[in-house]
Design an enzyme around this catalytic site. Sequence first.
Site, PDB file in Angstrom:
ATOM      1  N   LYS A   1       0.870  -1.181   0.000  1.00 17.19           N
ATOM      2  CA  LYS A   1       0.000   0.000   0.000  1.00 17.19           C
ATOM      3  C   LYS A   1       0.900   1.222   0.000  1.00 17.19           C
ATOM      4  O   LYS A   1       2.040   1.146   0.464  1.00 17.19           O
ATOM      5  CB  LYS A   1      -0.888   0.007   1.258  1.00 17.19           C
ATOM      6  CG  LYS A   1      -2.131   0.852   1.128  1.00 17.19           C
ATOM      7  CD  LYS A   1      -3.266   0.116   0.448  1.00 17.19           C
ATOM      8  CE  LYS A   1      -4.441   1.035   0.194  1.00 17.19           C
ATOM      9  NZ  LYS A   1      -5.618   0.277  -0.276  1.00 17.19           N
TER      10      LYS A   1
ATOM     11  N   ASP B   1      -7.107   4.400  -4.377  1.00 19.54           N
ATOM     12  CA  ASP B   1      -7.746   4.226  -3.059  1.00 19.54           C
ATOM     13  C   ASP B   1      -8.364   5.598  -2.756  1.00 19.54           C
ATOM     14  O   ASP B   1      -8.604   6.385  -3.691  1.00 19.54           O
ATOM     15  CB  ASP B   1      -6.707   3.806  -2.008  1.00 19.54           C
ATOM     16  CG  ASP B   1      -7.341   3.359  -0.689  1.00 19.54           C
ATOM     17  OD1 ASP B   1      -7.855   2.236  -0.634  1.00 19.54           O
ATOM     18  OD2 ASP B   1      -7.351   4.140   0.284  1.00 19.54           O
TER      19      ASP B   1
HETATM   20  P1  NDP Z   1     -13.222   7.546  -2.253  1.00 19.76           P
HETATM   21  O1  NDP Z   1     -12.165   8.570  -2.019  1.00 19.76           O
HETATM   22  O2  NDP Z   1     -13.767   7.375  -3.614  1.00 19.76           O
HETATM   23  O3  NDP Z   1     -14.458   7.782  -1.259  1.00 19.76           O
HETATM   24  C1  NDP Z   1     -14.292   7.845   0.116  1.00 19.76           C
HETATM   25  C2  NDP Z   1     -15.635   8.174   0.743  1.00 19.76           C
HETATM   26  O4  NDP Z   1     -15.510   8.091   2.168  1.00 19.76           O
HETATM   27  C3  NDP Z   1     -16.107   9.591   0.445  1.00 19.76           C
HETATM   28  O5  NDP Z   1     -17.505   9.602   0.411  1.00 19.76           O
HETATM   29  C4  NDP Z   1     -15.582  10.372   1.651  1.00 19.76           C
HETATM   30  O6  NDP Z   1     -16.321  11.565   1.904  1.00 19.76           O
HETATM   31  C5  NDP Z   1     -15.813   9.361   2.745  1.00 19.76           C
HETATM   32  N1  NDP Z   1     -14.891   9.589   3.873  1.00 19.76           N
HETATM   33  C6  NDP Z   1     -13.551   9.725   3.824  1.00 19.76           C
HETATM   34  N2  NDP Z   1     -13.055   9.929   5.048  1.00 19.76           N
HETATM   35  C7  NDP Z   1     -14.111   9.918   5.887  1.00 19.76           C
HETATM   36  C8  NDP Z   1     -14.259  10.072   7.290  1.00 19.76           C
HETATM   37  N3  NDP Z   1     -13.194  10.274   8.074  1.00 19.76           N
HETATM   38  N4  NDP Z   1     -15.510   9.985   7.809  1.00 19.76           N
HETATM   39  C9  NDP Z   1     -16.582   9.766   7.018  1.00 19.76           C
HETATM   40  N5  NDP Z   1     -16.494   9.617   5.684  1.00 19.76           N
HETATM   41  C10 NDP Z   1     -15.289   9.689   5.137  1.00 19.76           C
HETATM   42  O7  NDP Z   1     -12.584   6.172  -1.703  1.00 19.76           O
HETATM   43  P2  NDP Z   1     -12.998   4.678  -2.054  1.00 19.76           P
HETATM   44  O8  NDP Z   1     -14.468   4.591  -2.221  1.00 19.76           O
HETATM   45  O9  NDP Z   1     -12.107   4.209  -3.126  1.00 19.76           O
HETATM   46  O10 NDP Z   1     -12.537   3.917  -0.731  1.00 19.76           O
HETATM   47  C11 NDP Z   1     -13.384   3.788   0.408  1.00 19.76           C
HETATM   48  C12 NDP Z   1     -12.869   2.692   1.312  1.00 19.76           C
HETATM   49  O11 NDP Z   1     -12.832   1.456   0.580  1.00 19.76           O
HETATM   50  C13 NDP Z   1     -11.445   2.871   1.849  1.00 19.76           C
HETATM   51  O12 NDP Z   1     -11.366   2.260   3.112  1.00 19.76           O
HETATM   52  C14 NDP Z   1     -10.613   2.076   0.860  1.00 19.76           C
HETATM   53  O13 NDP Z   1      -9.375   1.673   1.405  1.00 19.76           O
HETATM   54  C15 NDP Z   1     -11.526   0.891   0.617  1.00 19.76           C
HETATM   55  N6  NDP Z   1     -11.293   0.150  -0.596  1.00 19.76           N
HETATM   56  C16 NDP Z   1     -11.337   0.759  -1.824  1.00 19.76           C
HETATM   57  C17 NDP Z   1     -11.157   0.008  -2.962  1.00 19.76           C
HETATM   58  C18 NDP Z   1     -11.310   0.601  -4.313  1.00 19.76           C
HETATM   59  O14 NDP Z   1     -11.306  -0.163  -5.283  1.00 19.76           O
HETATM   60  N7  NDP Z   1     -11.473   1.892  -4.458  1.00 19.76           N
HETATM   61  C19 NDP Z   1     -10.826  -1.421  -2.894  1.00 19.76           C
HETATM   62  C20 NDP Z   1     -10.901  -1.982  -1.568  1.00 19.76           C
HETATM   63  C21 NDP Z   1     -11.097  -1.202  -0.484  1.00 19.76           C
HETATM   64  P3  NDP Z   1     -15.895  12.975   1.223  1.00 19.76           P
HETATM   65  O15 NDP Z   1     -16.522  12.957  -0.150  1.00 19.76           O
HETATM   66  O16 NDP Z   1     -16.472  13.997   2.126  1.00 19.76           O
HETATM   67  O17 NDP Z   1     -14.404  12.994   1.171  1.00 19.76           O
END
Ligand code: NDP
Length: 449
Positions: free
Chosen positions: A129, A169
């Site tokens: 990562k 991510d």
């Molecule tokens: P994105 O950046 O696309 O989205 C993240 C989302 O989470 C946004 O809606 C963001 O809100 C919200 N968020 C971020 N920080 C916080 C917080 N502290 N409290 C509440 N909401 C929060 O990321 P992904 O969708 O890609 O990733 C989301 C999760 O999934 C992570 O844990 C990542 O590691 C995991 N993951 C992702 C994969 C992928 O293919 N993308 C694969 C496997 C796991 P805002 O819009 O306000 O920033």
Amino acid sequence: MSGYERELEHFMDGLRKLNPHEDEFHQAVEEVASSVMPWYLQHEDFRKAQILERLTEPDRIVIFRVSWETDHGEIRANRAWRVQFNHSLGPYKGGMRFDPSVTQSTLKFLAFEQIFKNSLTGLPMGGAKGGSNFNPKGKSEREVMRFCQSLMTELHRHIGEDVDVPAGDIGVGAREISYLFGQYMRLENRWSGVLTGKGLASGGSAIRTEATGYGCVYFCEHVLNEHGEGLEGKLVSISGSGNVALYAAQKAMIKRAKVVTMSDSAGFVWIPAGMQQEHWEFLKDLKENRRGRIGEMADRFDGVDYYDGKKPWHVECDVAMPCATQNELDGEDAKALVGHGVLAVCEGANMPTTREAAEVFRKHGVLHVPGKASNAGGVAVSGLEQSQNAMRVSWSREKVDHRLQAIMTEIHDRCVEFGKRNGRVNYMDGANLAGFEKVAKAMLAYGVV
Ligand code: NDP
């Protein structure tokens, strides 16, 4: 205290001393070690080879400075890391995260989780990562591009299609991957499958964008079916509105479940009648194109309520899918969910539940699936993207989706094989044990390296 608990405590004490101030990393290791310790204690050959001790020490961590210039000519310096944790099963693989909250501990926990997740997919991928404390929010296109180019100017020395293959991510989507890839090609003067999550025009795979969210819903359906339930008509509470959350919501709607919540870092929306296609399209445009706040949904639609500064776990639901970030669901949230009779919690994010929340779910017999199993669809399709790049072919959406479904089914089968007791599956133990055993066997076979 049982012999197993004593060994676990002794092991964790050592790990904490060796890695001070890295709480998220300790949490991720403890979760795996709690599941595998009984197995480990029964396998003298693995213990003698110190597999668990070696598996909790990264192969290496590269730390570097990323200097870049704002649109106003001001100089900025951020810190970036690549944690190459373990490559026993294949080249290192894992996303890059850009967020001001990123620390070495965050990336160590994520890389550690990635080892077992990648093992569960059955594809040849090790665990890694990376990321930076750079905040892409509020930056111009040009600033994001300059940052990505500067980061890749160092990172390119440490990656390669047979060495380490980063992906996206939090804060790193197709836009950032394209800027990173563009700079890699400029530096190396060759096209290769060194990054995944690329746009379709530049060698990306069909369904990669949707894969994590879709995979999570496919997995959730298996969990419910295994226990005599189905997804149709179920109330599904989702957190986040990023890549994972959006496509989990879309697939849940296709499966005729009722998606009742979505959120962002500012608050959550409640849609008691269930999300409709027009809500979903508005939210996708809001987040992907306009980069706005989720509260705007309530201004735009009747029947959508916004709760500022709140998390979505206190409304009634049958299935919870935390898809935002680590430790977003705590003990109190878990109690609220149990109070509403939640059946299953399928993690779309990585380690979104705190230790206390996991304990509440365990005590109340909630089917709790760790992200390393239920969100593995993303990295699985990344693995398929690598295969397509290596063969210089592009598979259709149908073919990739078919492979994704097959992989999620296999992961579920492995969780059942390793975690079923008295007719019910403990997905935490099943995923940890199945993922761990394969890596441990490979490490044992390699000797002392
Ligand atoms: P994105 O950046 O696309 O989205 C993240 C989302 O989470 C946004 O809606 C963001 O809100 C919200 N968020 C971020 N920080 C916080 C917080 N502290 N409290 C509440 N909401 C929060 O990321 P992904 O969708 O890609 O990733 C989301 C999760 O999934 C992570 O844990 C990542 O590691 C995991 N993951 C992702 C994969 C992928 O293919 N993308 C694969 C496997 C796991 P805002 O819009 O306000 O920033």
